[in-house]
Design an enzyme around this catalytic site. Structure first.
Site, PDB file in Angstrom:
ATOM      1  CG  MET A  81      -0.117  -2.689   0.204  1.00 18.89           C
ATOM      2  SD  MET A  81       1.382  -3.596  -0.261  1.00 18.89           S
ATOM      3  CE  MET A  81       0.891  -4.296  -1.840  1.00 18.89           C
ATOM      4  CG  ASP A 239       1.474  -0.259   3.369  1.00 21.42           C
ATOM      5  OD1 ASP A 239       1.760  -1.064   2.456  1.00 21.42           O
ATOM      6  OD2 ASP A 239       0.933  -0.625   4.430  1.00 21.42           O
TER       7      ASP A 239
END
Length: 498
Positions: A81, A239
């Site tokens: 991220m 994720d």
């Protein structure tokens, strides 16, 4: 049998999974790539390394299996991220990507707080932290004006890889929620935030759901990977959102603990009404119309790998932890705080650093190794306690990542969390969640929940040991005092770090 592929673009490597309609992983392939730390607190990667690694891993996945490309119906993604990939008008990066664990943007975070005030939490649902994307944009704008002048837009890491495979620019909601520019409840880019920092609306990519079909492969990508151009490509998710999907965190009452480089404790939220006042993150889920709250320990598994590389270089983790199960809970009065790269939850502090407290001449390396594991788990438990304080019931925790590969650590989690800890039969983390998004997108299942019934299989359950839990409960209260007792010292020492 038909198959889908899950691509997990991590911080140190990309991992690809070939998953059948039976939910079984039939093949996997991984490629590593470098990190660049040119200055203290900086963490960057070359986006081209992601593309090269992903295409090579996909080619190995297909060539190394007996599966025909004709039987691979879809592909989706999970990605690290927050990382900033600035693109010029031709879609080419103007500089290396600035990653989630880069901490150079403290000044920009304070600027965001001053400018947005209460609107920051009410709109983005998250505090301004160095890891997020907007502070990175402001840093480049201030310190590298020539690079910023070339930028026509931005993407996050997995979205750039998908751009290179499909020629299409998109960003899913679960990843966009980590930019600090999304109206999380409104599920759109915030005009208030963009306007406050003169970010044009066109600078941000179109938003889609994590399970959205975004195209097929370009001819070049098909040739490089060995897949068909007609392979369906789905957006994918952040994720942690994909990790939640892959662990079956798809309904209220389940909590996820993921110990990788960083550590995450995540709980499912049905709507956007929960208010943690910025103490934990609040993001859009990869499941449509759902959310999750999340606490983060920046250096979870990294603390253990740092300890091994510093004091037992070349040893396996099994060798490093040999005998740790014989050390009593609490490591004979030795505490470790895993703040070695700063901390995020519950202390949003880029300057705090780790400590060993209570070092005694009788302590051996084994005591230190166990104390590192306990300290990481204590840090994660601070997030669990925040969920409980907000009224959440946390009595079952699904554990994934490196911490789920060690029975001692799984039992330690149960004892410290004071909850049942569930290991998965075939734990594949975010990559499996990405594959599940593709499986649902291809029509194999009517929903992610239905897909989870086939793809997610629980294995052993670790239940709290009453005596160990009581001892850890006392130690946890001592652990919580260490931050306040050492913060001033660490902030003073910060000026002496190179």
């Amino acid at each position: 049998m038909k198959y889908v592929i899950g691509v997990d673009l991590g911080t140190s490597a990309v991992k690809t999974l070939l998953v059948g309609q039976d939910g079984v992983v039939h093949a996997e392939a991984t490629r590593e790539y470098p990190l660049y730390h040119d200055k203290a607190g900086w963490s960057e990667q070359d986006p081209e390394d992601w593309v090269t690694g992903t295409t090579a891993a996909l080619r190995e996945l297909i060539d190394g299996s007996s599966v025909s490309p004709e039987d691979v119906e879809g592909i989706s993604f999970s990605g690290q991220m927050h990382g900033l990939v600035l693109l010029d008008a031709d879609g080419k990066p103007v500089r290396r990507a600035i990653l989630w664990n880069d901490t150079r943007t403290t000044e920009q975070c304070r600027e965001i707080e001053r400018t947005l005030g209460d609107k920051l939490l009410s709109v983005t649902r998250n505090p301004a932290l160095e890891g997020f994307t907007l502070p990175k944009i402001l840093w480049v704008k201030q310190h590298e004006p020539e690079s910023f002048a070339k930028a026509a837009g931005f993407l996050l890491p997995k979205d750039y890889v998908r751009l290179r495979l499909t020629g299409e620019k998109h960003m899913d909601l679960s990843d966009a929620a980590g930019t600090l520019m999304l109206d999380v409840a409104g599920r759109d880019w915030s005009a208030d935030v963009l306007g406050a920092f003169a970010v044009p609306a066109g600078f941000c990519p179109p938003l889609v759901e994590a399970g959205a079909l975004v195209g097929g492969l370009t001819a070049e990508a098909a040739s490089a990977t060995g897949l068909r151009q007609e392979t369906k490509v789905f957006a994918g998710g952040a994720d942690n959102a994909c990790g939640a999907i892959g662990a079956g965190i798809l309904s209220p009452g389940l909590t996820l603990c993921s110990i990788g480089t960083s550590g995450v404790v995540l709980t499912y939220e049905e709507d956007a009404s929960a208010d943690y006042r910025g103490k934990v993150h609040f993001f859009n889920h990869g499941k449509p119309d759902a959310f999750y709250a999340m606490g983060v320990t920046l250096a979870a598994g990294y603390s253990l790998s740092w300890f091994r590389n510093t004091f037992a270089k070349g040893e396996t983790y099994d060798a490093l932890l040999q005998g740790a199960e014989d050390v009593p809970a609490g490591s004979n009065g030795l505490l470790f705080t895993p703040y070695i790269v700063g901390e995020r939850t519950p202390h949003a502090d880029a300057q705090i650093r780790g400590s060993f407290v209570g070092v005694d001449g009788s302590h051996t390396r084994t005591h230190f190794a166990r104390a590192v594991m306990e300290g990481i788990t204590f840090s994660l438990n601070e997030s669990i306690e925040m969920f409980r304080a907000a009224g959440k019931q946390v009595d079952k925790v699904v554990s994934i990542g490196g911490g789920a590969k060690n029975p001692l650590w799984l039992q330690m989690q149960a004892d410290i969390f004071q909850a049942d800890v569930v290991a998965l039969e075939n734990e594949q983390g975010p990559g499996l969640g990405a594959a599940m998004l593709a499986a649902v997108g291809c029509g194999w299942f009517p929903s992610l929940d239905a897909c989870g019934e086939t793809f997610v299989k629980h294995a052993r359950i670790y239940r709290p040991d009453e005596a160990a839990s009581a001892r850890y409960g006392q130690l946890f209260e001592i652990y919580r005092q260490v931050y306040g007792q050492t913060a001033g010292i660490n902030h003073a020492l910060y000026a002496f770090r190179n």
